[in-house]
Design an enzyme around this catalytic site. Structure first.
Site, PDB file in Angstrom:
ATOM      1  CB  SER A  72      -0.919   0.008   1.225  1.00  0.00           C
ATOM      2  OG  SER A  72      -1.685  -1.163   1.263  1.00  0.00           O
TER       3      SER A  72
HETATM    4  N1  SAM Z   1      -0.562  -4.961   4.114  1.00  0.00           N
HETATM    5  C1  SAM Z   1       0.208  -5.262   2.928  1.00  0.00           C
HETATM    6  C2  SAM Z   1       1.605  -4.719   3.009  1.00  0.00           C
HETATM    7  O1  SAM Z   1       1.958  -4.084   4.025  1.00  0.00           O
HETATM    8  O2  SAM Z   1       2.364  -4.965   2.056  1.00  0.00           O
HETATM    9  C3  SAM Z   1      -0.476  -4.855   1.656  1.00  0.00           C
HETATM   10  C4  SAM Z   1      -1.654  -5.691   1.396  1.00  0.00           C
HETATM   11  S1  SAM Z   1      -2.266  -5.728  -0.259  1.00  0.00           S
HETATM   12  C5  SAM Z   1      -2.920  -4.139  -0.469  1.00  0.00           C
HETATM   13  C6  SAM Z   1      -3.675  -6.778   0.046  1.00  0.00           C
HETATM   14  C7  SAM Z   1      -3.310  -8.216   0.306  1.00  0.00           C
HETATM   15  O3  SAM Z   1      -4.475  -8.907   0.737  1.00  0.00           O
HETATM   16  C8  SAM Z   1      -2.807  -8.964  -0.932  1.00  0.00           C
HETATM   17  O4  SAM Z   1      -1.516  -9.449  -0.704  1.00  0.00           O
HETATM   18  C9  SAM Z   1      -3.831 -10.094  -1.100  1.00  0.00           C
HETATM   19  O5  SAM Z   1      -3.282 -11.293  -1.592  1.00  0.00           O
HETATM   20  C10 SAM Z   1      -4.364 -10.238   0.308  1.00  0.00           C
HETATM   21  N2  SAM Z   1      -5.675 -10.887   0.439  1.00  0.00           N
HETATM   22  C11 SAM Z   1      -6.782 -10.761  -0.341  1.00  0.00           C
HETATM   23  N3  SAM Z   1      -7.772 -11.520   0.145  1.00  0.00           N
HETATM   24  C12 SAM Z   1      -7.300 -12.145   1.260  1.00  0.00           C
HETATM   25  C13 SAM Z   1      -7.855 -13.054   2.208  1.00  0.00           C
HETATM   26  N4  SAM Z   1      -9.123 -13.503   2.141  1.00  0.00           N
HETATM   27  N5  SAM Z   1      -7.076 -13.467   3.226  1.00  0.00           N
HETATM   28  C14 SAM Z   1      -5.788 -13.043   3.336  1.00  0.00           C
HETATM   29  N6  SAM Z   1      -5.211 -12.194   2.476  1.00  0.00           N
HETATM   30  C15 SAM Z   1      -5.959 -11.739   1.446  1.00  0.00           C
END
Ligand code: SAM
Length: 223
Positions: A72
Site C-alpha cells: 500500500s
Molecule cells: N498490508 C500489505 C503490506 O503491508 O504490504 C499490503 C496488502 S495488499 C494491499 C492486500 C493483500 O491482501 C494482498 O496481498 C492479497 O493477496 C491479500 N488478500 C486478499 N484476500 C485475502 C484473504 N481472504 N485473506 C488473506 N489475504 C488476502
C-alpha cells in the site's frame, strides 16, 4: 510524455530516503502520534518491496509485489495505523499480509504484544516471512483471512488491507470490547475506509473517506 517522465524523476529524487518519506507523511498530516512516527522511522520500506522496485521504495505510492498484488501507499498505511491507535502490549490481527510492511510497523508499536497476519497467496506468505524474519512478535499465517482467526481471538485491533463488500460479522465478533477495526468497504473498484469501535452494545462507525484497495477474496469477501 517527456514532461511526465521528468516530473516522475523529480519525485523519485525528492523522496529518496526513509527519513524524507516520514517527514513528508508528518507534513501531509498522515502521521501524528509519536510512537507511530518512531515505528515508521525504524521500518525501512525498501526492505519490503521486490528488488526491481527498490529505487521507488520512498515514493509515496503503492507498488507491485507479486501475483497482481500491491504494497500500500505509505500515506494510506500511516492513516490506517493512526486511526487504529495500536498500543504497547496489544494483540493485533492483520488480514492481507502482502509484503509484511504494515505488520512490521504494527509489531514495532505493540511489542511485546503480538501481530497475527494472514495472507491467502503462498508466494506472498514466503516473501513476507523473509522480510519479517527479525520480528519475533509477528506470526504469518497462510489462509483465508476473511474468516478471521478464531483460535487467537479476541483482538485489540483488526486491520484489513484488502477491500471487502461488507464488514464480515465474524471479524466484528473477534474484536474485544473497546477494540478497533479498520477496513475498506465497497465494490471491487472503489471503497470507503471504515473505522469501527466496539462498544458494550454495538459499534461506533466512522467513514474516513474514499480509497482503492485490491479485493479481499474469500468466504466473507469477494468470490
Ligand atoms: N498490508 C500489505 C503490506 O503491508 O504490504 C499490503 C496488502 S495488499 C494491499 C492486500 C493483500 O491482501 C494482498 O496481498 C492479497 O493477496 C491479500 N488478500 C486478499 N484476500 C485475502 C484473504 N481472504 N485473506 C488473506 N489475504 C488476502
Amino acid at each position: 510524455m517527456i514532461l511526465r517522465v521528468f516530473k516522475y524523476n523529480e519525485l523519485v529524487k525528492n523522496y529518496m530516503s526513509n527519513d524524507e518519506l516520514v517527514e513528508r507523511l508528518i507534513r501531509n498530516g498522515a502521521l501524528k502520534t509519536k510512537k507511530i512516527i518512531e515505528a515508521f522511522r525504524k521500518v525501512k520500506r525498501e526492505n519490503f518491496v521486490p528488488k526491481k522496485y527498490k529505487n521507488l521504495a520512498y515514493v509515496d505510492q503503492p507498488l507491485p509485489t507479486y501475483e497482481g498484488q500491491t504494497i500500500s501507499q505509505p500515506t494510506i498505511v500511516a492513516i490506517m495505523t493512526e486511526a487504529l491507535q495500536p498500543q504497547k502490549g496489544d494483540k493485533v490481527l492483520e488480514i492481507g499480509t502482502g509484503s509484511g510492511y504494515q505488520a512490521a510497523i504494527l509489531a514495532e508499536i505493540v511489542k511485546p504484544g503480538k501481530v497475527y497476519t494472514i495472507e491467502r497467496i503462498k508466494k506472498l506468505v514466503e516473501f513476507a516471512k523473509k522480510n519479517l524474519k527479525d520480528y519475533k512478535n509477528v506470526v504469518v499465517i497462510h489462509g483465508d483471512g476473511s474468516q478471521g482467526l478464531k483460535e487467537e481471538a479476541p483482538f485489540d485491533c483488526i486491520i484489513v488491507t484488502a477491500a471487502a463488500p461488507k464488514v464480515p460479522d465474524v471479524l466484528k465478533e473477534q474484536l474485544k470490547i473497546g477494540g478497533r477495526m479498520i477496513i475498506p468497504v465497497g465494490d471491487r473498484c472503489s471503497q470507503n475506509l471504515i473505522l469501527l469501535k466496539k462498544k458494550v452494545r454495538g459499534f461506533e462507525e466512522v467513514n474516513m473517506g474514499p480509497v482503492v484497495f485490491v479485493p479481499l477474496i474469500g468466504k466473507y469477501g469477494f468470490k
